[in-house]
Design an enzyme around this catalytic site. Structure first.
Site, PDB file in Angstrom:
ATOM      1  CG  ASP A   1      -2.196   0.827   0.977  1.00 40.00           C
ATOM      2  OD1 ASP A   1      -3.281   0.228   0.793  1.00 40.00           O
ATOM      3  OD2 ASP A   1      -2.116   2.083   0.946  1.00 40.00           O
TER       4      ASP A   1
ATOM      5  CG  ASN B   1     -10.440   3.963  -8.360  1.00 37.90           C
ATOM      6  OD1 ASN B   1      -9.794   4.612  -7.543  1.00 37.90           O
ATOM      7  ND2 ASN B   1     -11.518   3.273  -8.038  1.00 37.90           N
TER       8      ASN B   1
ATOM      9  CG  ASN C   1     -15.774  -1.412  -8.755  1.00 38.49           C
ATOM     10  OD1 ASN C   1     -16.006  -2.128  -9.719  1.00 38.49           O
ATOM     11  ND2 ASN C   1     -16.141  -1.717  -7.522  1.00 38.49           N
TER      12      ASN C   1
ATOM     13  CG  HIS D   1     -18.603  -5.606 -11.016  1.00 41.20           C
ATOM     14  ND1 HIS D   1     -19.470  -6.412 -10.323  1.00 41.20           N
ATOM     15  CD2 HIS D   1     -17.918  -4.907 -10.073  1.00 41.20           C
ATOM     16  CE1 HIS D   1     -19.302  -6.202  -9.020  1.00 41.20           C
ATOM     17  NE2 HIS D   1     -18.375  -5.292  -8.852  1.00 41.20           N
TER      18      HIS D   1
HETATM   19  N1  APR Z   1      -1.090   2.349  -4.830  1.00 39.36           N
HETATM   20  C1  APR Z   1      -1.352   1.423  -3.880  1.00 39.36           C
HETATM   21  N2  APR Z   1      -2.393   1.506  -3.045  1.00 39.36           N
HETATM   22  C2  APR Z   1      -3.200   2.562  -3.170  1.00 39.36           C
HETATM   23  C3  APR Z   1      -2.990   3.556  -4.152  1.00 39.36           C
HETATM   24  C4  APR Z   1      -1.867   3.420  -5.002  1.00 39.36           C
HETATM   25  N3  APR Z   1      -1.591   4.309  -5.947  1.00 39.36           N
HETATM   26  N4  APR Z   1      -3.985   4.465  -4.021  1.00 39.36           N
HETATM   27  C5  APR Z   1      -4.792   4.055  -3.026  1.00 39.36           C
HETATM   28  N5  APR Z   1      -4.305   2.901  -2.508  1.00 39.36           N
HETATM   29  C6  APR Z   1      -4.826   2.105  -1.403  1.00 39.36           C
HETATM   30  C7  APR Z   1      -5.388   2.938  -0.280  1.00 39.36           C
HETATM   31  O1  APR Z   1      -4.344   3.463   0.539  1.00 39.36           O
HETATM   32  C8  APR Z   1      -6.265   1.958   0.461  1.00 39.36           C
HETATM   33  O2  APR Z   1      -5.567   1.316   1.520  1.00 39.36           O
HETATM   34  O3  APR Z   1      -5.934   1.324  -1.806  1.00 39.36           O
HETATM   35  C9  APR Z   1      -6.608   0.931  -0.619  1.00 39.36           C
HETATM   36  C10 APR Z   1      -8.094   0.854  -0.910  1.00 39.36           C
HETATM   37  O4  APR Z   1      -8.702   0.354   0.215  1.00 39.36           O
HETATM   38  P1  APR Z   1     -10.156   0.821   0.717  1.00 39.36           P
HETATM   39  O5  APR Z   1     -10.243   2.295   0.676  1.00 39.36           O
HETATM   40  O6  APR Z   1     -10.406   0.112   2.008  1.00 39.36           O
HETATM   41  O7  APR Z   1     -11.125   0.280  -0.426  1.00 39.36           O
HETATM   42  P2  APR Z   1     -11.664  -1.216  -0.607  1.00 39.36           P
HETATM   43  O8  APR Z   1     -12.980  -1.334   0.048  1.00 39.36           O
HETATM   44  O9  APR Z   1     -10.598  -2.174  -0.266  1.00 39.36           O
HETATM   45  O10 APR Z   1     -11.946  -1.217  -2.174  1.00 39.36           O
HETATM   46  C11 APR Z   1     -10.864  -1.195  -3.087  1.00 39.36           C
HETATM   47  O11 APR Z   1     -12.066  -2.429  -4.730  1.00 39.36           O
HETATM   48  O12 APR Z   1     -14.261  -3.117  -4.712  1.00 39.36           O
HETATM   49  C12 APR Z   1     -13.367  -2.176  -5.205  1.00 39.36           C
HETATM   50  O13 APR Z   1     -14.702  -0.163  -5.521  1.00 39.36           O
HETATM   51  C13 APR Z   1     -13.712  -0.780  -4.723  1.00 39.36           C
HETATM   52  O14 APR Z   1     -12.182   0.358  -6.157  1.00 39.36           O
HETATM   53  C14 APR Z   1     -12.392  -0.099  -4.833  1.00 39.36           C
HETATM   54  C15 APR Z   1     -11.388  -1.208  -4.504  1.00 39.36           C
END
Ligand code: APR
Length: 321
Positions: A35, A97, A122, A177
């Site tokens: 992350d 995204n 997504n 989806h």
């Molecule tokens: N590189 C790596 N990690 C990243 C980046 C990046 N450039 N940008 C954001 N992140 C990390 C965030 O720090 C966060 O920990 O992606 C993670 C996303 O986690 P959540 O916010 O908890 O989201 P989550 O519910 O896991 O969903 C992630 O999956 O189902 C889809 O729509 C949803 O697009 C979303 C993805």
């Protein structure tokens, strides 16, 4: 040959960490949780590592902010990005995204040129297409998770309506989806008995509608994020099929190269999933109505891909005519 498999999960948020938990719990691979947030993936990975003795699991779990640690992964799961909040559609996440998935995909192709890539971020079909284009991996190695999740939701609601175990229900969903996904009652059964013989048309229509809104229903309840247990379970199903070369027939988001009359777009279709990724796309004999619904759904994915590829002014014009 290295027998132990390595699965890297990019994005250690709700979905990513839950998928890591399933993989470590079942001990089927070592896991790298990546992350951009400092400390968070390390903390979650340490916590998971400390659960492994209790799970009798030999998985090693590493948390990191350094892409070098994902080197030579067998599978990379991309969950990085932002999740939906109430009132947002999956499509609202498009531009933010896309830039995340582009950056991640470059690192994946640099460090894991042989990996299979499972895209979860997504809007998932578009992000799968973007990951495929950016990595330039063979199409059979890049797949999206969405359709399997949609079919799991469909199975849940059919099971409840029939009063049977969800494990007895198999269901097929196709298309993107998104809100235009295509649950297919004719190809859904309770242990071989078609749901069209078990449930009324009204009951089936209600289940189809609830499946289409399955993600939004959870977002509206959670209020601060979107679903993660069933998405993680869907990821796990795919990871296991690849690691053990199960050749499982699953609905997954795949690159269509003429199948179903569609060329050049990712969409949910039945596939056979094994060690080489997508071994085959299975072509169901859809009736006219099902075909129409599928193509409509594919068009919605294509519109999003076009929006992503258009200059900003043109995209704005199309979003807010
Ligand atoms: N590189 C790596 N990690 C990243 C980046 C990046 N450039 N940008 C954001 N992140 C990390 C965030 O720090 C966060 O920990 O992606 C993670 C996303 O986690 P959540 O916010 O908890 O989201 P989550 O519910 O896991 O969903 C992630 O999956 O189902 C889809 O729509 C949803 O697009 C979303 C993805």
């Amino acid at each position: 040959m290295d027998i132990r498999k390595k699965v890297s999960i990019i994005g250690a948020g709700n979905v990513g960490a839950s998928a890591a938990q399933l993989i470590a719990f079942h001990g089927i691979a070592d896991v790298v949780l990546f992350d951009v947030v400092a400390g968070m993936p390390q903390g979650k990975a340490l916590d998971l590592s400390e659960a492994c003795p209790l799970w009798n699991s030999s998985s090693e779990v590493l948390g990191t902010n350094d892409y070098a640690d994902i080197k030579d992964s067998d599978i990379v799961v991309i969950t990085a990005g932002i999740a939906r909040k109430p009132g947002m559609s999956r499509d609202d996440l498009l531009n933010t995204n896309a830039s995340v998935v582009r950056d991640v995909s470059k690192e994946v192709s640099r460090y894991c040129p042989e990996a299979a890539v499972i895209v979860v971020t997504n809007p998932m079909d578009v992000m799968a297409q973007l990951a495929w284009q950016t990595t330039a991996f063979p199409a059979e190695k890049v797949l999206g998770m969405g359709a399997i999740l949609d079919s799991a939701r469909f199975r849940t609601f059919v099971a409840r309506a029939c009063g049977v175990s969800p494990a007895s229900v198999s269901a097929m969903t196709m298309g993107g989806h998104g809100d235009q996904m295509v649950p297919l009652p004719r190809f859904s059964t309770v242990n071989g008995i078609s749901v069209t013989d078990l449930l009324s048309e009204d009951a089936i229509n209600a289940i189809v509608e609830r499946t289409r809104n399955g993600g939004a229903e959870i977002v509206s309840l959670l209020k601060t994020g979107s679903a993660f247990y069933a998405p993680a379970a869907s990821i796990f199903e795919m990871v296991r099929a690849i690691i053990f070369d199960e050749k499982k027939l699953l609905p997954a988001t795949a690159y269509l190269d003429g199948q179903y009359g569609v060329k050049g777009t990712f969409a949910g279709v039945p596939v056979i999933l094994g060690a080489k990724g997508i071994g085959k796309i299975v072509e169901l004999k859809l009736n006219e109505e099902e075909k129409r619904a599928f193509l409509y759904s594919v068009d919605a994915v294509r519109n999003l891909v076009d929006r992503l590829n258009s200059p900003p002014e043109a995209a704005d014009f199309r979003i807010n005519p």
